[in-house]
Design an enzyme around this catalytic site. Structure first.
Site, PDB file in Angstrom:
ATOM      1  CE  LYS A 119     -78.312   8.141  30.346  1.00  0.00           C
ATOM      2  NZ  LYS A 119     -79.147   8.904  31.276  1.00  0.00           N
TER       3      LYS A 119
HETATM    4  C1  E4P Z   1     -80.711  11.465  29.702  1.00  0.00           C
HETATM    5  O1  E4P Z   1     -80.675  10.249  29.632  1.00  0.00           O
HETATM    6  C2  E4P Z   1     -80.584  12.240  30.949  1.00  0.00           C
HETATM    7  O2  E4P Z   1     -81.009  11.448  32.028  1.00  0.00           O
HETATM    8  C3  E4P Z   1     -81.443  13.477  30.991  1.00  0.00           C
HETATM    9  O3  E4P Z   1     -82.230  13.617  29.845  1.00  0.00           O
HETATM   10  C4  E4P Z   1     -80.735  14.709  31.438  1.00  0.00           C
HETATM   11  O4  E4P Z   1     -81.635  15.780  31.423  1.00  0.00           O
HETATM   12  P1  E4P Z   1     -81.439  17.122  32.244  1.00  0.00           P
HETATM   13  O5  E4P Z   1     -80.662  18.072  31.419  1.00  0.00           O
HETATM   14  O6  E4P Z   1     -82.846  17.610  32.484  1.00  0.00           O
HETATM   15  O7  E4P Z   1     -80.727  16.754  33.536  1.00  0.00           O
END
Ligand code: E4P
Length: 217
Positions: A83
């Protein structure tokens, strides 16, 4: 639509896997830190449990650092997806890692053009964050619709992961729009099962079952 679980909590991952709903997992540094456990211990457990893609995030801000971390993460398992944040340095890293055969997921995407840039860099996945846009009075699902249309127009292969999901309506809309994947927190997955008429129906069937004579069980 595939379901990824947005968590680093191994118990949650195991439960969703037993329900047959686990197509993959996404993590980020916040989710890993919430476990309070050593990084490698957590990640190795997740990789052992999950057959599908598992996104693990880099933390360097320069391309060289991201590539180095990306290679280290990819060595942990054949289903690791690296990522990478949506920055110019990030896109350099995406191109380099994808050329080496390491799949990437571009994260922190908040506009359709960021998604197109990620696709042009060669990312396997792109993660638009709907909940965080809604939080600032934006329109998270409009972003998904626009990315879906652009990717359709140009026959882009990059898969759309709807991220930052807050409630079942996000999941429903993601499916209606035709997103490839929705990465869902455990609490939201649990809510997807619920319907008051299901509970009412089970109650009624059980009450009537009591009246049946000579039951085998
Ligand atoms: C995506 O891969 C992220 O880990 C995640 O969806 C972030 O979400 P949040 O806005 O609840 O932190």
């Amino acid at each position: 639509m595939r379901f990824f679980l947005d968590t680093a909590d191994i118990e949650q991952i195991r439960k969703v896997n037993q329900w047959g709903l686990l197509d993959g997992v996404t993590t980020n540094p916040t989710l890993i830190s919430k476990t309070g456990r050593p990084f490698l211990e957590v990640v190795n457990e997740i990789l052992e449990e999950v057959d599908g893609p598992v996104s693990l995030e880099t933390v360097s801000l320069d391309a060289e650092g991201m590539i180095k971390e990306g290679r280290q993460l990819a060595d942990l398992g054949s289903n690791v997806v690296v990522k990478i944040p949506m920055t110019p340095e990030g896109m350099k890293a995406v191109r380099a890692l994808e050329e080496e055969g390491i799949p990437t997921n571009v994260t922190l995407v908040f506009s359709p053009m960021q998604a197109l840039i990620a696709a042009k860099a060669g990312a396997s996945f792109v993660s638009p964050f709907v909940g965080r846009l809604d939080d600032i009075s934006g329109e998270g699902m409009k972003l998904i619709r626009e990315i879906r249309e652009i990717f359709y127009n140009y026959e882009v292969d990059t898969e759309i992961i709807v991220a930052s999901v807050r409630h079942p309506m996000h999941v429903l809309e993601a499916a209606l729009i035709g997103a490839d994947i929705c990465t869902v927190p455990y609490g939201v997955i649990e809510k997807l099962f619920k319907h008051p008429l299901t509970d009412k129906g089970i109650d009624a069937f059980l009450k009537d079952w009591e009246k049946v004579p000579d039951k085998p069980f």
